[in-house]
Design a protein around this motif. Structure first.
Motif, mmCIF file in Angstrom:
data_model
loop_
_atom_site.group_PDB
_atom_site.id
_atom_site.type_symbol
_atom_site.label_atom_id
_atom_site.label_comp_id
_atom_site.label_asym_id
_atom_site.label_seq_id
_atom_site.Cartn_x
_atom_site.Cartn_y
_atom_site.Cartn_z
ATOM 1 N N ALA A 339 45.166 -80.214 -20.410
ATOM 2 C CA ALA A 339 45.220 -78.775 -20.111
ATOM 3 C C ALA A 339 44.279 -78.433 -18.959
ATOM 4 O O ALA A 339 44.636 -77.699 -18.034
ATOM 5 N N LEU A 340 43.083 -79.015 -19.011
ATOM 6 C CA LEU A 340 42.109 -78.722 -17.957
ATOM 7 C C LEU A 340 42.558 -79.295 -16.620
ATOM 8 O O LEU A 340 42.467 -78.644 -15.577
ATOM 9 N N TRP A 341 43.041 -80.528 -16.667
ATOM 10 C CA TRP A 341 43.465 -81.190 -15.424
ATOM 11 C C TRP A 341 44.628 -80.425 -14.785
ATOM 12 O O TRP A 341 44.618 -80.147 -13.581
ATOM 13 N N SER A 342 45.614 -80.040 -15.631
ATOM 14 C CA SER A 342 46.755 -79.278 -15.102
ATOM 15 C C SER A 342 46.298 -77.919 -14.601
ATOM 16 O O SER A 342 46.788 -77.425 -13.580
ATOM 17 N N GLY A 343 45.356 -77.307 -15.334
ATOM 18 C CA GLY A 343 44.826 -76.000 -14.920
ATOM 19 C C GLY A 343 44.173 -76.092 -13.549
ATOM 20 O O GLY A 343 44.360 -75.215 -12.700
ATOM 21 N N LEU A 345 44.906 -78.250 -11.237
ATOM 22 C CA LEU A 345 45.995 -78.400 -10.251
ATOM 23 C C LEU A 345 46.584 -77.036 -9.914
ATOM 24 O O LEU A 345 46.840 -76.717 -8.758
ATOM 25 N N GLU A 346 46.800 -76.230 -10.973
ATOM 26 C CA GLU A 346 47.366 -74.895 -10.724
ATOM 27 C C GLU A 346 46.440 -74.036 -9.871
ATOM 28 O O GLU A 346 46.897 -73.173 -9.123
ATOM 29 N N HIS A 347 45.155 -74.299 -9.987
ATOM 30 C CA HIS A 347 44.200 -73.576 -9.136
ATOM 31 C C HIS A 347 43.956 -74.295 -7.809
ATOM 32 O O HIS A 347 43.009 -73.969 -7.082
ATOM 33 N N GLY A 348 44.783 -75.286 -7.507
ATOM 34 C CA GLY A 348 44.720 -75.927 -6.184
ATOM 35 C C GLY A 348 43.611 -76.947 -6.018
ATOM 36 O O GLY A 348 43.161 -77.200 -4.897
#
Ligand code: PMP
Length: 399
Positions: A339-343, A345-348
């Motif tokens: 979740a953190l890693w994907s989050g 990524l979503e924040h660039g």
């Protein structure tokens, strides 16, 4: 029964991971914009996991040197050093590395992985003993296995445990090679090198230190942890890579033992692979010069390292034991790590997600590495992204 049956367990593990986090296996850097920026899935991304410590992969002098060499000498050597693959650039780089480290000799290898394979499989063999720090890199483990020496591990960064094992092994009356790293790649912690050298000297062993992550990063002149700790004379062999602070690909070993040169003739990973391309050698030579000429790069790297480490610590993340250009967040739960890693990524922001068994203590790791090339604005954006996902962990933990 097929040759692939044994991969079933792996395939299942991969399917399961893919369900939790489909991006994990599908990250492609579509466009590389600079040493710190890329485009991933059409989205601009700050690279915060690249090991590009001094940011030299995009240095214009390094790029010019690589292009000139490719034009003059071609794209590849198409052969091993032993056959037709020693070019004048290989010899010059070996001389420059030896000079930089104040050592008598140097050998250049095709990668850092190959350097460890070559040195460890050749220096010690059957009937001899390797004592390695338990958290050593896979290339060190593989080199040990390849050489057939007896391998013992000592507890990570624990010179007392090393001494205890050496005491027990003393009656065997055989050669012992101790192996440690400078800065450890997963948590960014330093080896207690002065204590390790003292133990080595007490027991008459040899010491090899892999400075892959500390070259250009530690020491007044960037020679690594042995320089910083003031114990270079006690380190018999320094191994390193060109793929991190030097921004290219390749590996090396330097030593004051004149017999280092003989390793070339005895080492299969040296003899049986093609040597580095002229462009790689040329950019590495330039990067090694810049590493010495531009100490401000190291200073900027450490400013960025301290900024990220203290920010993540303030946010309450479980970071490694000391500030370092490798800033790792330990997470017990895989779902939370995804979740953190994907989050991020979503924040660039792209960092490394490392899962057990590749991690030292069975935890998941969000491993960031900072660069001298990260601008203050990029550092701010990385910190903001971690701040945003920190809130996400509360949600994940609560939910
Ligand atoms: N040693 C250590 C400690 C490393 O972390 C790595 C790479 N991550 C290597 C050796 C291998 O280096 P290379 O990528 O040049 O093969």
């Amino acid at each position: 029964m097929t040759i692939f049956d044994k991969f079933q367990q792996l395939a299942e593990a991969r399917r399961e991971l893919e369900q939790s986090c489909d991006s994990f296996f599908n990250i492609v850097m579509q466009e590389i914009v600079s040493g710190t920026e890329a485009v991933v899935k059409g989205r601009p991304m700050i690279l915060a996991g690249s090991n590009n410590y001094l940011g030299l992969s995009f240095d214009s002098d390094c790029i010019d040197a690589a292009c000139d060499a490719a034009r003059k000498e071609g794209t590849g050597t198409t052969g091993s050093r032993m056959a037709n693959g020693t070019f004048s650039g290989h010899v010059a780089l070996e001389r420059e590395l030896a000079e930089f480290f104040n050592r008598q000799g140097a050998i250049v290898f095709s990668t850092g992985y190959v350097a460890n394979l070559a040195m460890l499989s050749t220096l010690v063999g059957p009937g001899e003993i390797i004592l390695l720090d338990a958290d050593c890199h896979a290339s060190i483990y593989d080199g040990c296995r390849m050489g057939g020496a007896e391998v013992h591990r000592f507890r990570h960064n624990n010179p007392q445990d090393l001494a205890k094992r050496l005491r027990r092994l003393a009656k065997r009356n055989t050669t012992v090679l101790i192996v440690a790293e400078g800065l450890y790649s997963m948590l960014g912690d330093r080896a207690p090198l002065a204590e390790i050298v003292a133990v080595k000297e007490q027991y008459g062993a040899y010491l090899l230190v892999d400075e892959a992550h500390s070259l250009g990063v530690l020491g007044a002149n960037g020679r690594g942890l042995a320089e910083e700790a003031g114990v270079e004379a006690g380190v018999d062999f320094v191994v390193g890579t060109f793929s991190k602070s030097l921004g290219a690909i390749g590996g090396f070993c330097v030593s004051n033992h004149p017999e280092l040169n003989l390793v070339r003739y005895a080492s299969r990973p040296y003899v049986f692979t093609a040597s580095s391309s002229p462009s790689v050698i040329a950019s590495t030579r330039m990067a090694l010069k810049l590493l010495q000429k531009r100490p401000e790069l190291r200073q900027r790297l450490w400013e960025n390292a301290n900024t990220l480490y203290h920010k993540l610590q303030d946010l309450g993340f479980a970071v490694g034991p000391e500030p370092s250009p490798v800033v790792a967040v330990k997470l017990e739960d895989k779902a939370e790590a995804f979740a953190l890693w994907s989050g991020l990524l979503e924040h660039g922001v792209y960092v490394n997600l490392v899962l057990p068994p590749a991690t030292p203590d069975g935890n998941c790791l969000l491993r960031s590495s900072v660069s001298a090339a990260h601008t203050p604005e990029q550092m701010e954006r990385i910190c903001q992204a971690f701040t945003a996902v920190r809130e996400l962990t509360t949600v994940v933990q609560a939910g």
